[in-house]
Design a protein around this motif. Structure first.
Motif, PDB file in Angstrom:
ATOM      1  N   GLY A 154       0.837  -1.186   0.000  1.00  0.00           N
ATOM      2  CA  GLY A 154       0.000   0.000   0.000  1.00  0.00           C
ATOM      3  C   GLY A 154       0.876   1.241   0.000  1.00  0.00           C
ATOM      4  N   ASN A 155       0.258   2.403   0.128  1.00  0.00           N
ATOM      5  CA  ASN A 155       1.013   3.657   0.125  1.00  0.00           C
ATOM      6  C   ASN A 155       1.999   3.696   1.284  1.00  0.00           C
ATOM      7  N   GLN A 156       3.251   4.016   0.959  1.00  0.00           N
ATOM      8  CA  GLN A 156       4.255   4.134   2.001  1.00  0.00           C
ATOM      9  C   GLN A 156       4.351   5.585   2.464  1.00  0.00           C
ATOM     10  N   TRP A 157       4.757   5.761   3.704  1.00  0.00           N
ATOM     11  CA  TRP A 157       4.776   7.092   4.304  1.00  0.00           C
ATOM     12  C   TRP A 157       5.976   7.911   3.831  1.00  0.00           C
ATOM     13  N   GLY A 158       5.908   9.209   4.111  1.00  0.00           N
ATOM     14  CA  GLY A 158       6.943  10.118   3.623  1.00  0.00           C
ATOM     15  C   GLY A 158       8.248  10.050   4.377  1.00  0.00           C
ATOM     16  N   GLY A 159       8.230   9.534   5.615  1.00  0.00           N
ATOM     17  CA  GLY A 159       9.481   9.337   6.333  1.00  0.00           C
ATOM     18  C   GLY A 159       9.533  10.002   7.691  1.00  0.00           C
ATOM     19  N   TRP A 160      10.582   9.633   8.434  1.00  0.00           N
ATOM     20  CA  TRP A 160      10.861  10.146   9.780  1.00  0.00           C
ATOM     21  C   TRP A 160      11.998  11.151   9.723  1.00  0.00           C
ATOM     22  N   PHE A 161      11.802  12.285  10.396  1.00  0.00           N
ATOM     23  CA  PHE A 161      12.801  13.354  10.387  1.00  0.00           C
ATOM     24  C   PHE A 161      13.048  13.826  11.822  1.00  0.00           C
ATOM     25  N   ARG A 162      14.288  14.119  12.117  1.00  0.00           N
ATOM     26  CA  ARG A 162      14.619  14.664  13.444  1.00  0.00           C
ATOM     27  C   ARG A 162      14.079  16.072  13.597  1.00  0.00           C
ATOM     28  N   ASN A 163      14.060  16.824  12.478  1.00  0.00           N
ATOM     29  CA  ASN A 163      13.584  18.206  12.507  1.00  0.00           C
ATOM     30  C   ASN A 163      12.478  18.397  11.476  1.00  0.00           C
TER      31      ASN A 163
END
Length: 362
Positions: A154-163
């Motif tokens: 399915g659709n994957q998320w945009g990602g994890w960012f520290r800031n």
């Protein structure tokens, strides 16, 4: 008396036929044992589990005569060496994502997911109804591989960012684990993309080797512990509208299989694709609620950032297509599916979803 004699002769003839049929069946359906390496670790229960499900189904469909044993990333070869192992015949099969191998040819990404392209419905229509599988296997043959889709995230998320990402400038200099051609797109905007196998993502983020990471979605991301290192979780997943994983098989080994075993692979592949997608649709909502309760902050990519990513994507597609005939051919086929499909669904499924979201908010 005569009737009894005829009956006895018939039974004896039947017994003889059965005696002949048994060894003939054994010859046509021999006992075969294969090894399948994976690009995924065992902790990733859906991606790794879908391949286990595939292996079980193949065994069941062949009465246990054809058995495939899966090995996790690192147990035979590293996760990103899965294709090489199959191509060279070190193992017969691999459970992997084709987008991991864009270093060999960017066309591999089109088998899995590419930025601003197909969603899962569109992918499945193209693969099984519009010649996509055949087109991809023409390409895979160059690498001594036959491949079958057997997973859909399915659709994957945009990602994890520290800031937080508030402007395009915030992407510059960012070291980010990002799979496939999305990394090439972000590189145009100053990001430093990293190709890292799933099992190595958390240590790299924890040690500061990377600043951000895109993987799959809430269920897997929680299992990897990414929320313990990065706070901001971004959507939409512009880089992978839906991601297809594949079972890749050594072409020579595959072609030597009995027809029944080839059919078992095809049937089990379709079943595991459905299983993976339904598993993520079941597990992701609950995982997202747990992430939010633990302090994860949801953020939407700003529109100007998405617009810049889209422009970079169009530039990249034009550049690759100018020098890569395989890429150009498959991309154009997918674009035709995408655009025709959206023309329909903007007044069908998408309107239903929008209606339901609006009514439920009330």
């Amino acid at each position: 008396m005569q009737r009894r004699s005829v009956l006895q002769q018939s039974l004896m003839a039947g017994a003889g036929a059965a005696t002949l049929a048994s060894p003939a069946l054994a010859q046509s359906n021999p006992a075969i044992r294969w090894r399948m390496t994976s690009s995924f670790t065992r902790v990733l229960d859906v991606t790794y589990g879908a391949a286990d499900y595939f292996c079980r189904r193949v065994s069941e469909l062949t009465d246990g005569q054809f058995q495939i044993q899966q090995f996790a990333a690192g147990e035979i070869v590293g996760g990103l060496q899965a294709l090489d192992a199959v191509q060279q015949g070190s193992v017969e099969a691999a459970a992997t994502g084709a987008l991991f191998f864009i270093g060999k040819d960017p066309t591999f990404a089109l088998a899995a997911a590419t930025p601003f392209m197909l969603n899962p419905r569109q992918q499945h229509a193209w693969l099984w109804q519009q010649g996509g599988n055949e087109m991809l296997n023409e390409f895979f043959a160059n690498y001594n591989v036959v491949a079958f889709p057997f997973g859909q995230t399915g659709n994957q998320w945009g990602g994890w960012f520290r800031n937080e990402i508030r402007t395009v400038e915030n992407l510059r200099g960012l070291k980010m684990r990002v799979a496939g051609l999305a990394g090439n797109v972000m590189q145009k905007l100053g990001t430093v993309p990293q190709q890292i196998a799933p099992g190595d993502i958390y240590p790299a983020l924890e040690r500061g080797v990377i600043d951000a990471v895109e993987y799959i979605g809430p269920h897997d991301d929680e299992k990897l512990g990414l929320n313990r290192v990065a706070r901001y979780y971004y959507y939409p997943g512009w880089g992978e509208g839906g991601t297809v994983f594949h079972g890749m098989f050594n072409k020579e080994k595959y072609e030597a299989l009995p027809r029944l075993y080839k059919t078992a692979i095809a049937v089990a592949s379709e079943a595991s694709t459905l299983m993976m997608m339904s598993a993520y649709d079941t597990k992701n909502p609950d995982a997202l609620m747990r992430l939010l309760a633990s302090g994860t902050q949801l953020r939407a990519f700003p529109n100007d950032v998405l617009a810049a990513l889209y422009r970079s994507t169009e530039e990249m597609y034009n550049e690759i297509s100018a020098t890569n005939a395989n890429f150009k051919k498959i991309l154009e086929a997918q674009i035709a599916v995408r655009d025709r499909n959206y023309a329909y669904h903007q007044v069908a499924d998408f309107q239903f979803d929008a209606m339901m979201l609006r009514l439920r908010r009330r």
